[in-house]
Design a protein around this motif. Structure first.
Motif, PDB file in Angstrom:
ATOM      1  N   ARG A 170       0.833  -1.206   0.000  1.00 44.68           N
ATOM      2  CA  ARG A 170       0.000   0.000   0.000  1.00 44.68           C
ATOM      3  C   ARG A 170       0.870   1.259   0.000  1.00 44.68           C
ATOM      4  O   ARG A 170       0.541   2.236  -0.659  1.00 44.68           O
ATOM      5  CB  ARG A 170      -0.930   0.008   1.220  1.00 44.68           C
ATOM      6  CG  ARG A 170      -1.987   1.111   1.103  1.00 44.68           C
ATOM      7  CD  ARG A 170      -2.954   1.146   2.255  1.00 44.68           C
ATOM      8  NE  ARG A 170      -3.966   2.160   2.006  1.00 44.68           N
ATOM      9  CZ  ARG A 170      -4.760   2.667   2.929  1.00 44.68           C
ATOM     10  NH1 ARG A 170      -4.685   2.228   4.182  1.00 44.68           N
ATOM     11  NH2 ARG A 170      -5.651   3.595   2.631  1.00 44.68           N
ATOM     12  N   VAL A 171       1.946   1.228   0.764  1.00 44.10           N
ATOM     13  CA  VAL A 171       2.870   2.374   0.759  1.00 44.10           C
ATOM     14  C   VAL A 171       3.394   2.613  -0.650  1.00 44.10           C
ATOM     15  O   VAL A 171       3.446   3.748  -1.136  1.00 44.10           O
ATOM     16  CB  VAL A 171       4.036   2.146   1.740  1.00 44.10           C
ATOM     17  CG1 VAL A 171       5.109   3.236   1.577  1.00 44.10           C
ATOM     18  CG2 VAL A 171       3.528   2.121   3.173  1.00 44.10           C
ATOM     19  N   ARG A 172       3.765   1.502  -1.337  1.00 50.95           N
ATOM     20  CA  ARG A 172       4.291   1.642  -2.688  1.00 50.95           C
ATOM     21  C   ARG A 172       3.214   2.159  -3.645  1.00 50.95           C
ATOM     22  O   ARG A 172       3.471   3.041  -4.458  1.00 50.95           O
ATOM     23  CB  ARG A 172       4.844   0.313  -3.183  1.00 50.95           C
ATOM     24  CG  ARG A 172       5.566   0.446  -4.537  1.00 50.95           C
ATOM     25  CD  ARG A 172       6.256  -0.830  -4.973  1.00 50.95           C
ATOM     26  NE  ARG A 172       5.293  -1.878  -5.272  1.00 50.95           N
ATOM     27  CZ  ARG A 172       5.136  -2.984  -4.548  1.00 50.95           C
ATOM     28  NH1 ARG A 172       5.875  -3.183  -3.475  1.00 50.95           N
ATOM     29  NH2 ARG A 172       4.250  -3.892  -4.898  1.00 50.95           N
ATOM     30  N   ARG A 173       1.975   1.632  -3.524  1.00 51.08           N
ATOM     31  CA  ARG A 173       0.894   2.072  -4.423  1.00 51.08           C
ATOM     32  C   ARG A 173       0.571   3.547  -4.213  1.00 51.08           C
ATOM     33  O   ARG A 173       0.433   4.314  -5.174  1.00 51.08           O
ATOM     34  CB  ARG A 173      -0.360   1.233  -4.182  1.00 51.08           C
ATOM     35  CG  ARG A 173      -1.543   1.628  -5.082  1.00 51.08           C
ATOM     36  CD  ARG A 173      -2.782   0.833  -4.760  1.00 51.08           C
ATOM     37  NE  ARG A 173      -3.287   1.119  -3.420  1.00 51.08           N
ATOM     38  CZ  ARG A 173      -4.015   2.217  -3.125  1.00 51.08           C
ATOM     39  NH1 ARG A 173      -4.274   3.111  -4.055  1.00 51.08           N
ATOM     40  NH2 ARG A 173      -4.464   2.385  -1.896  1.00 51.08           N
ATOM     41  N   LEU A 174       0.472   3.950  -2.957  1.00 52.89           N
ATOM     42  CA  LEU A 174       0.178   5.355  -2.675  1.00 52.89           C
ATOM     43  C   LEU A 174       1.331   6.258  -3.116  1.00 52.89           C
ATOM     44  O   LEU A 174       1.105   7.377  -3.594  1.00 52.89           O
ATOM     45  CB  LEU A 174      -0.087   5.533  -1.176  1.00 52.89           C
ATOM     46  CG  LEU A 174      -1.396   4.938  -0.649  1.00 52.89           C
ATOM     47  CD1 LEU A 174      -1.460   5.062   0.865  1.00 52.89           C
ATOM     48  CD2 LEU A 174      -2.594   5.622  -1.289  1.00 52.89           C
ATOM     49  N   SER A 175       2.543   5.762  -2.971  1.00 46.98           N
ATOM     50  CA  SER A 175       3.709   6.553  -3.395  1.00 46.98           C
ATOM     51  C   SER A 175       3.682   6.788  -4.899  1.00 46.98           C
ATOM     52  O   SER A 175       3.979   7.893  -5.370  1.00 46.98           O
ATOM     53  CB  SER A 175       5.006   5.839  -2.998  1.00 46.98           C
ATOM     54  OG  SER A 175       5.079   5.650  -1.602  1.00 46.98           O
ATOM     55  N   GLU A 176       3.351   5.763  -5.650  1.00 47.18           N
ATOM     56  CA  GLU A 176       3.265   5.907  -7.103  1.00 47.18           C
ATOM     57  C   GLU A 176       2.148   6.867  -7.484  1.00 47.18           C
ATOM     58  O   GLU A 176       2.245   7.576  -8.495  1.00 47.18           O
ATOM     59  CB  GLU A 176       3.042   4.535  -7.741  1.00 47.18           C
ATOM     60  CG  GLU A 176       4.259   3.619  -7.629  1.00 47.18           C
ATOM     61  CD  GLU A 176       3.976   2.206  -8.094  1.00 47.18           C
ATOM     62  OE1 GLU A 176       2.772   1.868  -8.262  1.00 47.18           O
ATOM     63  OE2 GLU A 176       4.928   1.421  -8.279  1.00 47.18           O
ATOM     64  N   ALA A 177       1.083   6.918  -6.670  1.00 51.58           N
ATOM     65  CA  ALA A 177      -0.029   7.827  -6.964  1.00 51.58           C
ATOM     66  C   ALA A 177       0.317   9.273  -6.645  1.00 51.58           C
ATOM     67  O   ALA A 177      -0.050  10.195  -7.384  1.00 51.58           O
ATOM     68  CB  ALA A 177      -1.278   7.397  -6.185  1.00 51.58           C
ATOM     69  N   VAL A 178       1.026   9.497  -5.549  1.00 51.19           N
ATOM     70  CA  VAL A 178       1.310  10.864  -5.115  1.00 51.19           C
ATOM     71  C   VAL A 178       2.567  11.426  -5.774  1.00 51.19           C
ATOM     72  O   VAL A 178       2.749  12.652  -5.835  1.00 51.19           O
ATOM     73  CB  VAL A 178       1.435  10.910  -3.571  1.00 51.19           C
ATOM     74  CG1 VAL A 178       2.807  10.439  -3.099  1.00 51.19           C
ATOM     75  CG2 VAL A 178       1.153  12.306  -3.052  1.00 51.19           C
ATOM     76  N   TYR A 179       3.433  10.557  -6.298  1.00 56.19           N
ATOM     77  CA  TYR A 179       4.715  11.026  -6.825  1.00 56.19           C
ATOM     78  C   TYR A 179       4.586  12.054  -7.952  1.00 56.19           C
ATOM     79  O   TYR A 179       5.332  13.045  -7.956  1.00 56.19           O
ATOM     80  CB  TYR A 179       5.575   9.849  -7.293  1.00 56.19           C
ATOM     81  CG  TYR A 179       6.910  10.301  -7.855  1.00 56.19           C
ATOM     82  CD1 TYR A 179       7.904  10.756  -6.999  1.00 56.19           C
ATOM     83  CD2 TYR A 179       7.164  10.300  -9.220  1.00 56.19           C
ATOM     84  CE1 TYR A 179       9.129  11.193  -7.493  1.00 56.19           C
ATOM     85  CE2 TYR A 179       8.380  10.734  -9.722  1.00 56.19           C
ATOM     86  CZ  TYR A 179       9.361  11.180  -8.854  1.00 56.19           C
ATOM     87  OH  TYR A 179      10.564  11.632  -9.347  1.00 56.19           O
ATOM     88  N   PRO A 180       3.677  11.896  -8.924  1.00 56.79           N
ATOM     89  CA  PRO A 180       3.592  12.920  -9.988  1.00 56.79           C
ATOM     90  C   PRO A 180       3.372  14.326  -9.454  1.00 56.79           C
ATOM     91  O   PRO A 180       3.879  15.301 -10.025  1.00 56.79           O
ATOM     92  CB  PRO A 180       2.397  12.446 -10.837  1.00 56.79           C
ATOM     93  CG  PRO A 180       2.329  10.983 -10.599  1.00 56.79           C
ATOM     94  CD  PRO A 180       2.735  10.789  -9.169  1.00 56.79           C
ATOM     95  N   PHE A 181       2.623  14.465  -8.351  1.00 57.61           N
ATOM     96  CA  PHE A 181       2.372  15.785  -7.790  1.00 57.61           C
ATOM     97  C   PHE A 181       3.611  16.333  -7.097  1.00 57.61           C
ATOM     98  O   PHE A 181       3.962  17.507  -7.250  1.00 57.61           O
ATOM     99  CB  PHE A 181       1.205  15.709  -6.791  1.00 57.61           C
ATOM    100  CG  PHE A 181       0.001  14.998  -7.334  1.00 57.61           C
ATOM    101  CD1 PHE A 181      -0.554  15.357  -8.553  1.00 57.61           C
ATOM    102  CD2 PHE A 181      -0.574  13.949  -6.636  1.00 57.61           C
ATOM    103  CE1 PHE A 181      -1.657  14.699  -9.062  1.00 57.61           C
ATOM    104  CE2 PHE A 181      -1.683  13.280  -7.135  1.00 57.61           C
ATOM    105  CZ  PHE A 181      -2.226  13.660  -8.352  1.00 57.61           C
ATOM    106  N   LEU A 182       4.304  15.482  -6.356  1.00 58.45           N
ATOM    107  CA  LEU A 182       5.538  15.909  -5.698  1.00 58.45           C
ATOM    108  C   LEU A 182       6.617  16.236  -6.729  1.00 58.45           C
ATOM    109  O   LEU A 182       7.389  17.190  -6.562  1.00 58.45           O
ATOM    110  CB  LEU A 182       6.037  14.824  -4.747  1.00 58.45           C
ATOM    111  CG  LEU A 182       5.141  14.506  -3.540  1.00 58.45           C
ATOM    112  CD1 LEU A 182       5.747  13.365  -2.731  1.00 58.45           C
ATOM    113  CD2 LEU A 182       4.946  15.721  -2.670  1.00 58.45           C
ATOM    114  N   LYS A 183       6.685  15.435  -7.767  1.00 55.73           N
ATOM    115  CA  LYS A 183       7.696  15.651  -8.820  1.00 55.73           C
ATOM    116  C   LYS A 183       7.502  17.011  -9.467  1.00 55.73           C
ATOM    117  O   LYS A 183       8.468  17.749  -9.679  1.00 55.73           O
ATOM    118  CB  LYS A 183       7.596  14.552  -9.881  1.00 55.73           C
ATOM    119  CG  LYS A 183       8.571  14.712 -11.055  1.00 55.73           C
ATOM    120  CD  LYS A 183       8.439  13.560 -12.035  1.00 55.73           C
ATOM    121  CE  LYS A 183       9.293  13.778 -13.278  1.00 55.73           C
ATOM    122  NZ  LYS A 183      10.732  13.790 -12.971  1.00 55.73           N
TER     123      LYS A 183
END
Length: 854
Positions: free
Chosen positions: A654-667
């Motif tokens: 779940r941490v990995r899935r959420l990270s992949e979801a939020v990463y475009p915004f942080l990037k």
């Protein structure tokens, strides 16, 4: 060989001995007077003391240059220039030659010879295999170019330039500027390696002569700048360029005026734009700035300059630093000048072209541009041609692609106008490849800090004026700590063009050419520059103190906890390996605290149970700027920590899935360097770092924090708090969209409602971070939602969304607690409510206006 007795010497030998005696005497005199700066800094790595046959080539023959170089060789134990060259049967009267020679006492004229005669003999000897190899070492001696602690107009007038003066001028230059001498030894050239290509002695001589001429020109250009024509000549060249003549004709036709009037306007534009670079002014400015830096700073640290020096050879350089302060461009020019490079021409906003000040800035290399000139085709043509002309002449450029100074401490979205102009100029004239050099500049205190806070609080930005220079007196009374300047990984333009258009080099481009692939090239280049600036960040003591203390509710920590938290940040940044150019202060956590106390940015309050370190409210607002300088370095570890603010344990998947979801915004917001497919690796690396520090534990498929009350849980919470407001800002956007409904808001309305909501929440709940309500950050998040197609547009241009938005809202529960989410939902308005409030507020003024009219 024993010396020849005086009674047995022939007249020629006596004269030779007398000449050597006089030369040794003059060398001693010069050694007493001259102070030479030897470059490169790692000159000992040339290994000139290894006994190999060495022959020196001077840029231009002058007795002073020869004697200065001889003394350096003697001091370092290198082969001497004045000794005869005897190796494997090759006998020459001396071990040096000159690329250029001149004759004449007052006015020197070049001797018509394109190479050293002894160099020719050496090449023939190597080519005939009479000697195995000879190492050719190019030497440039510039008197009056290296930095000097003394101030003197005479020194400046007799500084090094492109003019060929007579022997008398050279003597005066040495006497006046001898303590400001710059000697650069180039990388040795092996004659054997050239001879192996088998082209023959004549071709080898031409090749080595050409290599030496190019090398000497580059050294001189880097040191004192290209051989520029007068500003008036440059303006004439711009105005008579074909692209500008065409724009002049179009202007005359469009406005129904005579050609000469349109040309006069173009000439006026060119004079408004053009720099008026002055070597003398730059030397005076260098002395003033040296005093200024020593007065307000504790030092200026420079990182990775040697890597830049190696990479820039053979390229036209475009410096692209981050923009944090008006001091940026003065500081970078000063650093470059001190290290043997000519200060670049700097693109400056027309608002800085103030009376008197603007003229001095032009002397220092500033050229001015208007904020926008899309609707001014003649001005656009003149400006584009000016940039193309100075780039063609080998002038280094500098501009800030963020467009304005960052008021929050974060990197701003790039504005690609100057990049596009530069790329198009290169496509027209491809003399030398272009290299973009990102530069990170970090401060520990800001001269403009107070004005930044007032602007972010809603006040209008004050236009620059001469009255602003009164603030210099106040600046001189304060200490601003240290400054760090770090040279990032350069970006070469040609490989980027190759990726987007493999046959670009086979095509011809006119000044108005805008290939369809150009926007993609420029956008990739712009993002790459900002990313590489971030990858060269330096973590200073103030950054660490700000990140630790602002993560607490009252901006205060027990001293032991503060030391522990600073150590956590230092280790995390090192362990997560953001970039090999990231540098971190070498101070220990305890020394970092003492440094902050000495600088006056934090306070110590004594207590029986342990000292408390805290930040005063006003300083806390200013410190958000310095926390944001390193937000990108802590973003991914802090995001993982956020997942455990309201949860004891979370599945790794779940941490990995959420990270992949939020990463475009942080990037997009923080200009992170990794591609989306690299996210799992980065998350694993950050998770491992948190586990090794004891902040997280692993249990089967789960990651878990220690139970509440432990130090590790406390430090993990502080780490998560550094990014918490970012996710609160994201949730504000989602809440505004959900409350108003799909297809109800335009993008502009959404940005406005989000900004107003954040301002209101900030006032009511004491969020001190000025960027919390920054419209630019909301705009970037909305763009990211559009990029991943969570948001679309209907026929009327309003924003639409589907059930995927509910997924984002549901995932927010993992990070934001219930109270925060409910507060945000309660505070976010509907657009109709806002319009009603504005209409109601306008009613009294309308009534007042009506009665006054009656």
């Amino acid at each position: 060989m024993p010396p020849v007795p005086a009674h047995r010497r022939v007249p020629g030998q006596t004269l030779l001995a007398l000449g050597q005696w006089w030369r040794a005497l003059w060398r001693r005199v010069l050694h007493w007077w001259v102070r030479a700066t030897v470059l490169p800094e790692d000159v000992d790595e040339l290994d000139l003391d290894d006994g190999k046959p060495t022959f020196y080539i001077l840029d231009t023959y002058a007795l002073t240059s020869l004697l200065i170089t001889e003394q350096i060789c003697i001091d370092r134990g290198w082969p001497r220039l004045d000794r005869e060259f005897h190796h494997d049967g090759v006998d020459l009267p001396r071990s040096y030659g000159a690329s250029r020679r001149h004759k004449g006492l007052l006015v020197r004229r070049p001797v018509r010879r394109r190479h050293s005669l002894m160099l020719k003999e050496l090449i023939e000897a190597v080519d005939d295999e009479r000697i195995d190899d000879v190492r050719i070492v190019p030497v440039s001696v510039l008197i009056g170019r290296a930095p000097d602690k003394e101030q003197s107009i005479a020194k400046i007038l007799f500084s090094e330039n492109w003019d060929v003066g007579g022997r008398l001028r050279r003597l005066l230059t040495t006497v006046i500027n001898g303590r400001a001498t710059f000697v650069q030894f180039g990388k040795p050239v092996s004659l054997a390696e050239i001879a192996r290509e088998g082209q023959g002695a004549e071709m080898d001589l031409r090749r080595i002569s050409r290599l030496l001429r190019v090398h000497f020109k580059r050294v001189r250009t880097s040191a004192i700048g290209p051989d520029r024509s007068h500003r008036r000549t440059l303006v004439d060249r711009v105005v008579h360029a074909d692209s500008v003549r065409h724009a002049i004709a179009q202007k005359a036709k469009r406005d129904n005026i005579e050609i000469h009037k349109a040309e006069a306007e173009a000439r006026k534009y060119a004079r408004e734009i053009a720099a008026d670079y002055s070597y003398s002014f730059v030397r005076i400015a260098e002395r003033l700035l040296a005093w200024f830096w020593n007065r307000i700073y504790r030092g200026v640290e420079v990182f990775h300059f040697g890597q830049f020096r190696d990479a820039q050879q053979g390229h036209e350089i475009v410096y692209v630093p981050c923009h944090r302060s008006h001091i940026d461009y003065m500081l970078l020019s000063f650093i470059l000048y001190r290290r043997g490079f000519v200060p670049p021409h700097i693109a400056a906003g027309i608002n800085l072209n103030l009376p008197i000040v603007g003229r001095f800035l032009r002397f220092g290399g500033a050229f001015f541009l208007r904020r926008s000139f899309r609707a001014q085709p003649l001005y656009s043509a003149v400006f584009n041609e000016y940039v193309a002309t100075i780039l063609d002449k080998g002038v280094a450029l500098e501009y800030f692609i963020e467009g304005t100074r960052s008021r929050t401490g974060r990197s701003l979205p790039p504005r690609a106008g100057m990049l596009s102009i530069t790329v198009r100029a290169f496509l027209r004239s491809r003399k030398r490849p272009v290299l973009f050099q990102p530069v990170y500049i970090g401060y520990e205190r800001l001269a403009e800090g107070s004005s930044y806070i007032s602007e972010l609080s809603g006040r209008e930005k004050k236009p620059e004026s001469l009255s602003d220079f009164r603030n210099v007196i106040n600046i001189l009374r304060k200490n601003y700590g240290q400054v760090q300047v770090s040279f990032g990984e350069p970006i070469r333009l040609s490989p980027l063009l190759d990726r987007h258009c493999p046959d670009w080099a086979d095509q011809d481009y006119d000044p108005d050419a805008k290939p369809e692939w150009l926007p993609k090239v420029v956008n990739e280049l712009a993002d790459g520059i900002i990313v590489n600036i971030n990858k060269a960040a330096h973590v200073n003591p103030v950054n660490l103190l700000a990140a630790a203390l602002l993560a607490t509710r009252k901006h205060a920590l027990d001293q032991d906890d503060l030391e522990a938290m600073i150590g956590v940040y230092q280790r995390l940044i090192r362990m997560t390996a953001y970039s090999d150019r990231i540098t971190i202060t070498e101070l220990t956590p305890g020394q970092v605290i003492e440094y902050g106390l000495d600088l006056g940015i934090i306070e110590r309050h004594a207590h029986e149970l342990g000292d408390i370190i805290k930040v005063e409210p006003r300083n806390a607002v200013l410190l958000t700027y310095f926390r944001n300088n390193i937000a990108h370095l802590l973003a991914m570890p802090a995001w993982i920590a956020c997942c455990f603010l309201n949860n004891l344990r979370v599945r790794k998947t779940r941490v990995r899935r959420l990270s992949e979801a939020v990463y475009p915004f942080l990037k997009k917001e923080l200009f992170l360097p990794w591609a989306p497919e690299e996210v799992p690796v980065i998350i694993q690396r950050c998770t491992d770092a948190l586990v090794r520090q004891g902040l997280l534990g692993m249990s089967g498929d789960y990651l878990q924090r220690t139970p509440g009350g432990s130090d590790q849980t406390y430090y993990l919470r502080l780490l998560g708090n550094t990014m918490l407001q970012t996710f609160e800002r994201y949730y504000i956007t989602i809440a505004v969209l959900a409350k108003n409904g799909s297809g109800k808001l335009s993008r502009q309305q959404l940005e406005q409602l989000c900004t107003l909501s954040a301002q209101r929440i900030s006032m009511l709940h004491e969020f001190d971070a000025p960027e919390f309500s920054d419209r630019t950050l909301f705009k970037q998040f909305i763009e990211s939602l559009q990029d991943i197609q969570v948001l679309g547009r209907d026929e009327g241009g309003n924003l639409t969304f589907d059930r995927r938005l509910e997924t984002f809202a549901r995932d927010a529960k993992l990070v934001l607690d219930k109270e925060v989410r409910h507060t945000i939902i309660q505070m976010t308005p509907r657009v109709l409510e806002l319009e009603k409030r504005r209409a109601k507020a306008a009613e009294p003024s309308a009534k007042t206006g009506g009665s006054a009219s009656a």
